[in-house]
Scaffold this motif. Structure first.
Motif, PDB file in Angstrom:
ATOM      1  N   GLY A 510      84.388   7.573 -10.113  1.00  0.00           N
ATOM      2  CA  GLY A 510      85.780   7.163  -9.927  1.00  0.00           C
ATOM      3  C   GLY A 510      86.302   7.463  -8.537  1.00  0.00           C
ATOM      4  O   GLY A 510      87.508   7.565  -8.336  1.00  0.00           O
ATOM      5  N   GLY A 511      85.384   7.636  -7.561  1.00  0.00           N
ATOM      6  CA  GLY A 511      85.798   7.898  -6.182  1.00  0.00           C
ATOM      7  C   GLY A 511      86.193   9.341  -5.912  1.00  0.00           C
ATOM      8  O   GLY A 511      86.634   9.682  -4.818  1.00  0.00           O
ATOM      9  N   ILE A 519      78.638  21.884 -11.568  1.00  0.00           N
ATOM     10  CA  ILE A 519      78.080  21.631 -12.907  1.00  0.00           C
ATOM     11  C   ILE A 519      76.987  22.643 -13.223  1.00  0.00           C
ATOM     12  O   ILE A 519      76.933  23.194 -14.327  1.00  0.00           O
ATOM     13  CB  ILE A 519      77.554  20.177 -13.003  1.00  0.00           C
ATOM     14  N   TYR A 520      76.136  22.933 -12.233  1.00  0.00           N
ATOM     15  CA  TYR A 520      75.077  23.931 -12.458  1.00  0.00           C
ATOM     16  C   TYR A 520      75.671  25.273 -12.894  1.00  0.00           C
ATOM     17  O   TYR A 520      75.136  25.961 -13.755  1.00  0.00           O
ATOM     18  CB  TYR A 520      74.247  24.153 -11.179  1.00  0.00           C
ATOM     19  N   LYS A 566      79.013  19.747 -22.962  1.00  0.00           N
ATOM     20  CA  LYS A 566      80.096  18.894 -22.446  1.00  0.00           C
ATOM     21  C   LYS A 566      81.442  19.603 -22.554  1.00  0.00           C
ATOM     22  O   LYS A 566      82.268  19.540 -21.640  1.00  0.00           O
ATOM     23  CB  LYS A 566      80.120  17.560 -23.197  1.00  0.00           C
ATOM     24  N   THR A 567      81.650  20.292 -23.657  1.00  0.00           N
ATOM     25  CA  THR A 567      82.917  21.008 -23.850  1.00  0.00           C
ATOM     26  C   THR A 567      83.067  22.097 -22.800  1.00  0.00           C
ATOM     27  O   THR A 567      84.141  22.269 -22.190  1.00  0.00           O
ATOM     28  CB  THR A 567      82.977  21.627 -25.266  1.00  0.00           C
ATOM     29  N   THR A 574      86.537  19.735 -14.707  1.00  0.00           N
ATOM     30  CA  THR A 574      87.475  18.639 -14.999  1.00  0.00           C
ATOM     31  C   THR A 574      86.750  17.620 -15.869  1.00  0.00           C
ATOM     32  O   THR A 574      85.511  17.625 -15.944  1.00  0.00           O
ATOM     33  CB  THR A 574      87.920  17.916 -13.704  1.00  0.00           C
ATOM     34  N   PRO A 575      87.482  16.701 -16.506  1.00  0.00           N
ATOM     35  CA  PRO A 575      86.816  15.669 -17.316  1.00  0.00           C
ATOM     36  C   PRO A 575      85.833  14.827 -16.502  1.00  0.00           C
ATOM     37  O   PRO A 575      84.849  14.319 -17.057  1.00  0.00           O
ATOM     38  CB  PRO A 575      87.990  14.812 -17.824  1.00  0.00           C
ATOM     39  N   ARG A 576      86.089  14.683 -15.183  1.00  0.00           N
ATOM     40  CA  ARG A 576      85.180  13.860 -14.356  1.00  0.00           C
ATOM     41  C   ARG A 576      83.809  14.519 -14.179  1.00  0.00           C
ATOM     42  O   ARG A 576      82.834  13.868 -13.847  1.00  0.00           O
ATOM     43  CB  ARG A 576      85.797  13.609 -12.973  1.00  0.00           C
ATOM     44  N   HIS A 577      83.741  15.844 -14.336  1.00  0.00           N
ATOM     45  CA  HIS A 577      82.459  16.546 -14.212  1.00  0.00           C
ATOM     46  C   HIS A 577      81.565  16.338 -15.437  1.00  0.00           C
ATOM     47  O   HIS A 577      80.371  16.621 -15.378  1.00  0.00           O
ATOM     48  CB  HIS A 577      82.694  18.052 -14.045  1.00  0.00           C
ATOM     49  N   VAL A 578      82.123  15.906 -16.544  1.00  0.00           N
ATOM     50  CA  VAL A 578      81.355  15.818 -17.795  1.00  0.00           C
ATOM     51  C   VAL A 578      80.296  14.729 -17.669  1.00  0.00           C
ATOM     52  O   VAL A 578      80.614  13.587 -17.321  1.00  0.00           O
ATOM     53  CB  VAL A 578      82.285  15.526 -18.989  1.00  0.00           C
TER      54      VAL A 578
END
Length: 633
Positions: A510-511, A519-520, A566-567, A574-578
């Motif tokens: 999403g840019g 994430i790691y 995922k949770t 943030t939701p974008r990291h999922v």
């Protein structure tokens, strides 16, 4: 660090009281700062410089310590007494030790052998070597006569060696007969015989006994045993070739995961002064210390570690698996060798914690005053693990730089606090900033790591790059006249640095820019997960985050586990990291120097060619990522 600050105050009439004061001065009065380091670090030279730097704003191309003449090896061999210089340990064998006096003698005999064969200033000597005493002796003898040293570790495949040494055409090659890893002995001479046939410049192959005390040097063309090659006389004086500060000392290599490795040429004066600054000030290394770094000779941390000789410390060399014969092997060694500065990788610390090793419960680590970690960002959980389960009263310095500058942009500060998840400070004299997408410096926001002034350890050139085009393209294409390093960082309100991963592996769903380390950091907390890798897949005119997992034995990637992962990611980032997809794989590919190869996996899943698999420790792992059904929907 504090003493140096007082030295600067006295010398320049300043009244600095904090690291921040000292740092700001070091990047605003660059010539004065590096002049102070030259004197405080007692750089041995035969001719003084006329100018510290001709133009610190000239990037690339600034010239350092103009007019000075010195020798790199002379600075590392300033001590010639009975203090232990080097100790070498490998799997299951007794420790070998050598004093500063003995080290000087062995270097003198090898340097004489080089001169007897006509080795000239600027010739190349290569080491296909384990991290052992003879490697250090070979490097010092090489640089004492003004030749250029280049090394890689013996776990490289034939193509990996040819891609590196084939470009620089060495006259002499050092090799062990073999090396040990995880209890196995691996032969080196078969590969080297093939390499020598394809690099016609090699006149001598010096075979070092390692896994066999009496190897057969005739197994390789032009082979001779190390002891037979040394000059026979004892008590020789070394003739240290006096050379300009920007004379080449090392040729290093980029990782080579996206093509043939680039050959990065480093100058003697710049490398030396930067290492002395980082070891003496940022690491607080003293003569009575024992310093250890878990590294191979293919990683710049080896070059950095060996510069500790210039401060007269005891340098501990280790070659083999860090988990052999047990996961706590390195901590047992730390106790036995009374290590005071312990260097390793973020990956190792995470693996030790996953193996439920708690060093402070089993070992006496009283001398340990610092742990250094590099290779990838150190997670907050690993900071907590170190202080909880290793030792409470030490300086944990997450450090970051690269082969490109053979040193660090951000690293430890012995007089500053440690904040979990942060590198303590930007290095003295390193004008490091974070640039946003508009190319403007930002604090407290993520951006591209740039260096806006010259530093002495920036490469003097790339090999076989007469017009400097490869060099400029590597670091100065994004922002002309400014070094762009390829790391995605944030400079914090504490004036520390958070690293979010490589900017070329940054995800853009999403840019929005996301660093893979974010994430790691979450995934490392999942007990079922042994290792992970994140990439962005081009999908539906956007980028889809894909998370690959290597699970512990006995576990499967169930829906429940996916949901939990995922949770955790959603709640802590943030939701974008999922991840859009989570996929189990048997293995995660790494370079030989221990870095995850996100870009190579990204190429594989987009059906692009990965040109140089020989830079990988486990190239077969890439096969698991080809034509994955899960990525087609």
């Amino acid at each position: 660090m504090y003493q140096f600050m007082q030295y600067v105050n006295d010398r320049y009439g300043k009244s600095f009281r904090t690291y921040s004061d000292l740092y700001q001065w070091s990047i605003s009065d660059i010539p004065d700062f590096w002049g102070a380091v030259w004197d405080y670090g007692q750089i041995i030279h035969s001719v003084p410089y006329t100018q510290v730097v001709d133009d610190a704003t000239k990037l690339p191309g600034a010239r350092w310590f103009v007019g000075a003449k010195l020798n790199f090896a002379e600075n590392l061999l300033r001590y010639r007494d009975d203090h232990v210089a080097l100790s070498f340990r490998t799997e299951g064998t007794p420790t070998v030790r050598i004093t500063y006096a003995e080290l000087y003698d062995r270097v003198a005999r090898l340097a004489r052998a080089f001169r007897d064969m006509g080795l000239q200033v600027g010739d190349r000597v290569a080491g296909f070597m384990p991290n052992m005493i003879e490697t250090v002796v070979a490097m010092l003898a090489t640089t004492s006569v003004g030749a250029i040293w280049s090394s890689c570790s013996p776990d490289f495949g034939i193509k990996g060696v040819l891609d590196r040494f084939g470009q620089i055409q060495p006259r002499v090659l050092f090799t062990p007969n073999g090396y040990s890893y995880s209890g196995k002995k691996i032969d080196s001479l078969e590969r080297i015989a093939e390499v020598v046939q394809q690099i016609p410049s090699i006149e001598k192959v010096v075979v070092v006994p390692n896994t066999d005390p009496h190897p057969d040097p005739t197994r390789v063309p032009n082979g001779i045993l190390f002891e037979d090659f040394l000059a026979k006389e004892k008590g020789l004086e070394i003739e240290f070739e006096q050379l300009p500060a920007d004379h080449p000392v090392y040729i290093m290599y980029s990782s080579g995961t996206t093509g043939v490795p680039k050959c990065i040429v480093h100058g003697a004066g710049g490398t030396l002064i930067q290492h002395i600054k980082e070891l003496k000030l940022h690491t607080d290394l003293k003569r009575e210390d024992t310093i250890f770094y878990f590294t191979t000779c293919g990683w710049m941390m080896w070059n950095w570690l060996v510069s500790s000789l210039a401060l007269g410390a005891h340098v501990l060399l280790y070659d083999g698996s860090p988990f052999y014969p047990r996961p706590d092997a390195m901590w047992k060694m730390a106790e036995e060798e009374r290590i005071s500065i312990f260097g390793t990788s973020a990956k190792y610390l995470a693996a030790v914690e996953k193996a439920h090793v708690k060093p402070k419960e089993s070992f006496d680590l009283t001398p340990l005053k610092a742990i250094l970690s590099t290779g990838s960002p150190l997670s907050i959980e690993s900071f907590e693990f170190v202080y909880r389960d290793i030792k409470e009263d030490l300086c944990l310095s997450s450090i970051s730089g690269g082969t490109d500058i053979i040193s660090c942009f951000a690293l430890g500060n012995p007089i500053g606090p440690v904040y979990a998840g942060e590198l303590q400070c930007r290095g003295l004299g390193m004008k490091v900033q974070a640039f946003n997408d508009e190319g403007k410096p930002v604090m407290g926001e993520k951006g591209e790591l740039v260096c806006t002034a010259a530093a002495p350890s920036m490469p003097i050139s790339f090999w076989n790059d007469p017009d400097g085009k490869k060099y400029r393209n590597a670091y100065f294409e994004l922002y002309p006249g400014i070094w762009s390093h390829g790391d995605y960082i944030e400079i914090t309100e504490n004036e520390g640095v958070i690293i979010y991963g490589r900017s070329d592996a940054t995800l853009n769903p999403g840019g929005v820019r996301i660093g893979t380390a974010e994430i790691y950091r979450q995934v490392e907390n999942i007990p079922e997960v042994l290792d992970s890798l994140v990439i962005g897949q081009e999908w539906d005119n956007d980028v889809r985050v894909i998370l690959f997992l290597k699970l512990r034995e006995g576990f499967e990637l169930t829906e429940e586990l996916q949901k939990r992962i995922k949770t955790m990611i959603r709640e802590n980032t943030t939701p974008r990291h999922v991840p859009g997809k989570i996929i189990a794989v048997p293995d995660i590919p790494y370079t030989i120097s221990g870095k995850k190869v996100e870009l190579a996996v990204r190429k594989v899943i987009h059906n692009q060619e990965v040109k140089n698999k020989d830079a990988l420790a486990n190239p077969e792992a890439l096969d698991y990522y080809k034509d994955l059904e899960a990525l087609k929907s």
